[in-house]
Scaffold this motif. Structure first.
Motif, PDB file in Angstrom:
ATOM      1  N   PRO A 219       0.784  -1.365  -0.128  1.00  0.00           N
ATOM      2  CA  PRO A 219      -0.060   0.034   0.113  1.00  0.00           C
ATOM      3  C   PRO A 219       0.875   1.178   0.021  1.00  0.00           C
ATOM      4  N   ASP A 220       0.545   2.282  -0.699  1.00  0.00           N
ATOM      5  CA  ASP A 220       1.037   3.598  -0.790  1.00  0.00           C
ATOM      6  C   ASP A 220       0.111   4.577  -0.796  1.00  0.00           C
ATOM      7  N   GLU A 221       0.494   5.630   0.150  1.00  0.00           N
ATOM      8  CA  GLU A 221      -0.372   6.770   0.186  1.00  0.00           C
ATOM      9  C   GLU A 221      -0.528   7.752  -0.854  1.00  0.00           C
ATOM     10  N   ARG A 222       0.158   7.766  -1.722  1.00  0.00           N
ATOM     11  CA  ARG A 222       0.098   8.604  -3.107  1.00  0.00           C
ATOM     12  C   ARG A 222      -0.505   7.818  -4.255  1.00  0.00           C
ATOM     13  N   THR A 223       0.027   6.519  -4.507  1.00  0.00           N
ATOM     14  CA  THR A 223      -0.679   5.886  -5.519  1.00  0.00           C
ATOM     15  C   THR A 223      -1.410   4.616  -5.319  1.00  0.00           C
ATOM     16  N   GLY A 224      -1.829   4.532  -4.023  1.00  0.00           N
ATOM     17  CA  GLY A 224      -2.793   3.411  -3.860  1.00  0.00           C
ATOM     18  C   GLY A 224      -1.980   2.221  -3.411  1.00  0.00           C
ATOM     19  N   GLU A 225      -1.093   1.718  -4.315  1.00  0.00           N
ATOM     20  CA  GLU A 225      -0.282   0.665  -4.224  1.00  0.00           C
ATOM     21  C   GLU A 225       1.280   0.999  -4.863  1.00  0.00           C
ATOM     22  N   ALA A 226       2.032   0.364  -4.598  1.00  0.00           N
ATOM     23  CA  ALA A 226       3.379   0.657  -5.396  1.00  0.00           C
ATOM     24  C   ALA A 226       4.119  -0.806  -5.267  1.00  0.00           C
ATOM     25  N   ALA A 227       4.646  -0.832  -6.498  1.00  0.00           N
ATOM     26  CA  ALA A 227       5.651  -2.099  -6.686  1.00  0.00           C
ATOM     27  C   ALA A 227       7.172  -1.877  -5.987  1.00  0.00           C
ATOM     28  N   HIS A 228       7.444  -2.877  -5.397  1.00  0.00           N
ATOM     29  CA  HIS A 228       8.828  -2.882  -4.695  1.00  0.00           C
ATOM     30  C   HIS A 228       9.568  -3.966  -5.348  1.00  0.00           C
ATOM     31  N   ALA A 229      10.875  -3.894  -5.481  1.00  0.00           N
ATOM     32  CA  ALA A 229      11.796  -5.130  -6.273  1.00  0.00           C
ATOM     33  C   ALA A 229      12.731  -5.568  -5.522  1.00  0.00           C
ATOM     34  N   PHE A 230      12.967  -6.813  -5.385  1.00  0.00           N
ATOM     35  CA  PHE A 230      13.920  -7.360  -4.558  1.00  0.00           C
ATOM     36  C   PHE A 230      14.906  -8.138  -5.414  1.00  0.00           C
ATOM     37  N   VAL A 231      16.131  -8.172  -5.660  1.00  0.00           N
ATOM     38  CA  VAL A 231      17.033  -8.800  -6.589  1.00  0.00           C
ATOM     39  C   VAL A 231      17.974  -9.600  -5.638  1.00  0.00           C
ATOM     40  N   VAL A 232      18.447 -10.632  -6.272  1.00  0.00           N
ATOM     41  CA  VAL A 232      19.897 -11.415  -5.716  1.00  0.00           C
ATOM     42  C   VAL A 232      20.772 -11.066  -7.170  1.00  0.00           C
ATOM     43  N   ALA A 233      21.989 -10.696  -6.716  1.00  0.00           N
ATOM     44  CA  ALA A 233      22.973 -10.409  -7.886  1.00  0.00           C
ATOM     45  C   ALA A 233      23.453 -11.474  -8.315  1.00  0.00           C
ATOM     46  N   ALA A 234      23.625 -11.687  -9.641  1.00  0.00           N
ATOM     47  CA  ALA A 234      24.518 -12.432 -10.244  1.00  0.00           C
ATOM     48  C   ALA A 234      25.890 -12.503  -9.762  1.00  0.00           C
ATOM     49  N   PRO A 235      26.555 -13.558  -9.715  1.00  0.00           N
ATOM     50  CA  PRO A 235      27.839 -13.641  -9.032  1.00  0.00           C
ATOM     51  C   PRO A 235      28.864 -12.582  -9.551  1.00  0.00           C
ATOM     52  N   GLY A 236      29.504 -11.947  -8.626  1.00  0.00           N
ATOM     53  CA  GLY A 236      30.469 -11.185  -8.912  1.00  0.00           C
ATOM     54  C   GLY A 236      29.857  -9.679  -9.662  1.00  0.00           C
ATOM     55  N   CYS A 237      28.738  -9.406  -9.440  1.00  0.00           N
ATOM     56  CA  CYS A 237      27.837  -8.349  -9.934  1.00  0.00           C
ATOM     57  C   CYS A 237      27.415  -7.445  -8.918  1.00  0.00           C
ATOM     58  N   GLU A 238      27.284  -6.235  -9.184  1.00  0.00           N
ATOM     59  CA  GLU A 238      26.396  -5.251  -8.146  1.00  0.00           C
ATOM     60  C   GLU A 238      25.387  -4.741  -9.193  1.00  0.00           C
ATOM     61  N   PRO A 239      24.238  -4.986  -9.149  1.00  0.00           N
ATOM     62  CA  PRO A 239      23.060  -4.231  -9.916  1.00  0.00           C
ATOM     63  C   PRO A 239      23.015  -2.855  -9.609  1.00  0.00           C
ATOM     64  N   ASP A 240      22.946  -2.109 -11.000  1.00  0.00           N
ATOM     65  CA  ASP A 240      22.588  -0.786 -10.688  1.00  0.00           C
ATOM     66  C   ASP A 240      21.291  -0.147 -11.014  1.00  0.00           C
ATOM     67  N   PRO A 241      20.626   0.499  -9.752  1.00  0.00           N
ATOM     68  CA  PRO A 241      19.273   0.716  -9.856  1.00  0.00           C
ATOM     69  C   PRO A 241      18.710   1.603 -11.117  1.00  0.00           C
ATOM     70  N   GLY A 242      19.417   2.432 -11.433  1.00  0.00           N
ATOM     71  CA  GLY A 242      19.092   3.150 -12.698  1.00  0.00           C
ATOM     72  C   GLY A 242      19.179   2.107 -13.866  1.00  0.00           C
ATOM     73  N   GLU A 243      20.095   1.075 -13.871  1.00  0.00           N
ATOM     74  CA  GLU A 243      20.070   0.210 -15.009  1.00  0.00           C
ATOM     75  C   GLU A 243      18.717  -0.757 -15.047  1.00  0.00           C
ATOM     76  N   LEU A 244      18.369  -0.948 -13.664  1.00  0.00           N
ATOM     77  CA  LEU A 244      17.194  -1.949 -13.336  1.00  0.00           C
ATOM     78  C   LEU A 244      15.887  -1.349 -13.897  1.00  0.00           C
ATOM     79  N   ARG A 245      15.782   0.249 -13.492  1.00  0.00           N
ATOM     80  CA  ARG A 245      14.618   1.160 -13.955  1.00  0.00           C
ATOM     81  C   ARG A 245      14.548   0.937 -15.457  1.00  0.00           C
ATOM     82  N   ALA A 246      15.549   1.299 -16.172  1.00  0.00           N
ATOM     83  CA  ALA A 246      15.799   1.309 -17.601  1.00  0.00           C
ATOM     84  C   ALA A 246      15.175   0.000 -18.149  1.00  0.00           C
ATOM     85  N   ALA A 247      15.637  -1.197 -17.660  1.00  0.00           N
ATOM     86  CA  ALA A 247      15.269  -2.354 -18.157  1.00  0.00           C
ATOM     87  C   ALA A 247      13.826  -2.553 -18.150  1.00  0.00           C
TER      88      ALA A 247
END
Length: 480
Positions: free
Chosen positions: A414-442
């Motif tokens: 639940p979100d007071e501004r949008t009713g609901e909001a999506a929240h993402a949880f990721v497990v990184a691939a070995p040796g990687c650090e996911p970049d939130p900006g790249e994930l948003r773009a994907a």
């Protein structure tokens, strides 16, 4: 043939062969048959009659399996009772139960008669002869209750007999020479795989402690096992670092939720043709299977959950209930003689899922022209942002396709501004650090800007529920 006649006959055919290995203990098939006869006599003496409900609160032991078959032999209704249930859930599970057979202590508030496994229950013996009528209920399997009070998935005896026919036709004796049984006997899929092993003449192997996948497989000479998707991912973590000989493995079925295609391809490469993805539900049993041969013939099928197994028909329907052509997305419906009869004491809920011999799976997907099923999400796995509905499955797939991501999960909060909001949880691939900006773009590129999650959190591993599936309730709590 009345259930469980086929299992009883299988035990009689080779009485000296080992049915169960339980740690250092060996229990022969004739001894298991004797246990079933003793439990049947003890339960009858305790007043259990056809149609009664009998709770089963036992550990994973030969006795725990034998007492379930004894209950069903008497024509009574076996009800699995999972350990550690909260009081409200336990009350729901024990609704309509006459007695509980147990090898442990039940909470006092359960308020039902308990029958301890011991000398008194096993004192007498009778020849086990199935008494259940085809239309009677013989098994109620309760869901985890992660979304509320557990639902009781009720099977009739005729459907239980159909499971035996499927297993004899579809599982080879070599595949099920040694099946690894662990976890809980309140899991329908675990019990049915053990049943497949015994019908194939194999040995059910119960480890002394928690199984350390994948090392336990060669150590105990396991040929068949069942794993959840998170456990498969942990196996791959180990196999990336260690050389483990899995050549003796014949059937490793991963089930519970779809496997990310890139990780499934890695699993096929590291584990080999023994690995297969299965899709089904407690309400239907196994519906589809995907193996290496399917992908070799049709590479794009790596993103599917496979082809329907024998005796299963699938349809994809639109919102008005009409079947749609191949390639069109809708809700998946299944028809099989192994389907459940309804939810225990809940006709209204049953009516929303059962219709004209079909089961509404509440999964969203499409069939291709060859019959492969591609799942895109659950009908209820949605997030409604500013009154616009988004299925979380496509968002998860967009994230999992990123090279820096090993696993991805999206929940609605639940979100007071949008009713609901999506929240993402990721497990990184070995040796990687996911970049939130790249994930948003994907996500934006794949499913649109409006579906981009409000937050991205990197986890070392996903929390797992008691069912073995990713625990989205825990993820929602983290998001809050």
């Amino acid at each position: 043939m009345a259930f469980p006649q086929d299992l009883l006959d299988s035990l009689r055919r080779a009485p000296d062969a080992v049915a169960f290995e339980h740690g250092d203990r060996r229990v022969r098939r004739g001894e298991v048959l004797d246990l079933i006869g003793r439990f049947a006599a003890g339960l009858r003496a305790a007043g259990i009659r056809p149609g009664d409900g009998v709770g089963l609160a036992t550990g994973v032991t030969p006795e725990g399996w034998a007492v379930q078959i004894a209950v069903q032999t008497l024509g009574a209704r076996a009800v699995g009772v999972r350990a550690g249930l909260p009081a409200a859930h336990l009350d729901a599970v024990l609704d309509g139960v006459a007695a509980v057979v147990t090898d442990a202590e039940l909470p006092e508030q359960a308020g039902v008669r308990t029958l301890p496994i011991g000398p008194e229950l096993l004192a007498a013996h009778e020849e086990p002869v199935p008494c259940g009528k085809p239309s009677d209920l013989g098994w109620v399997v309760f869901t985890s209750g992660s979304t509320g009070v557990p639902k009781g998935v009720a099977y009739r005896f005729d459907a239980l007999g159909e499971f035996g026919l499927e297993q004899r036709a579809g599982e080879s004796a070599a595949d099920y020479r040694r099946f690894l049984l662990f976890g809980t006997l309140s899991s329908a899929v675990m019990v049915l795989h053990a049943q497949a092993c015994l019908l194939a003449g194999g040995t059910v192997v119960i480890p002394a402690g928690l199984p350390d996948f994948p090392r336990i497989l060669p150590r105990l000479d396991i040929t068949a096992a069942l794993v959840t998707v998170p456990r498969l991912y942990r196996m791959l973590d180990v196999l990336r670092e260690e050389e483990i000989d899995l050549s003796g493995l014949r059937a490793l079925t991963v089930a519970g939720s779809p496997v990310e295609p890139g990780l499934l391809a890695e699993g096929f490469a590291r584990i080999g043709p023994a690995l297969r993805q299965g899709y089904g539900q407690t309400e239907t049993g196994k519906l589809t299977v995907l193996g290496t041969a399917d992908v070799a013939e049709r590479p794009e099928a790596i993103a599917s959950v496979g082809l329907p197994v024998e005796g299963v028909s699938l349809e994809v329907r639109d919102g008005s209930g009409r079947a749609v052509p191949a390639g069109v997305t809708g809700e998946v419906f299944a028809r099989t003689a192994r389907a459940f009869a309804g939810y225990w004491r809940d006709p209204p809920l049953s009516a929303t899922v059962l219709a004209d011999g079909w089961v509404r799976t509440q999964d969203i997907g499409r069939l291709d022209e060859r019959g492969f099923l591609y799942l895109t999400g659950r009908a209820r796995d949605v997030v409604i942002v500013n009154a616009v509905l988004h299925h979380t499955g496509p968002i998860e797939r967009a994230l999992a396709a990123h090279s820096a991501v090993d696993q991805a999960y999206v929940v609605a909060v639940p979100d007071e501004r949008t009713g609901e909001a999506a929240h993402a949880f990721v497990v990184a691939a070995p040796g990687c650090e996911p970049d939130p900006g790249e994930l948003r773009a994907a996500v934006a590129a794949e499913v649109g800007e409006a579906a981009v999650p409000a937050s991205f959190t990197v986890l070392a591993e996903v929390p797992v529920a008691e069912s073995g599936k990713p625990d989205k309730a825990a993820l929602r709590a983290l998001a809050r």
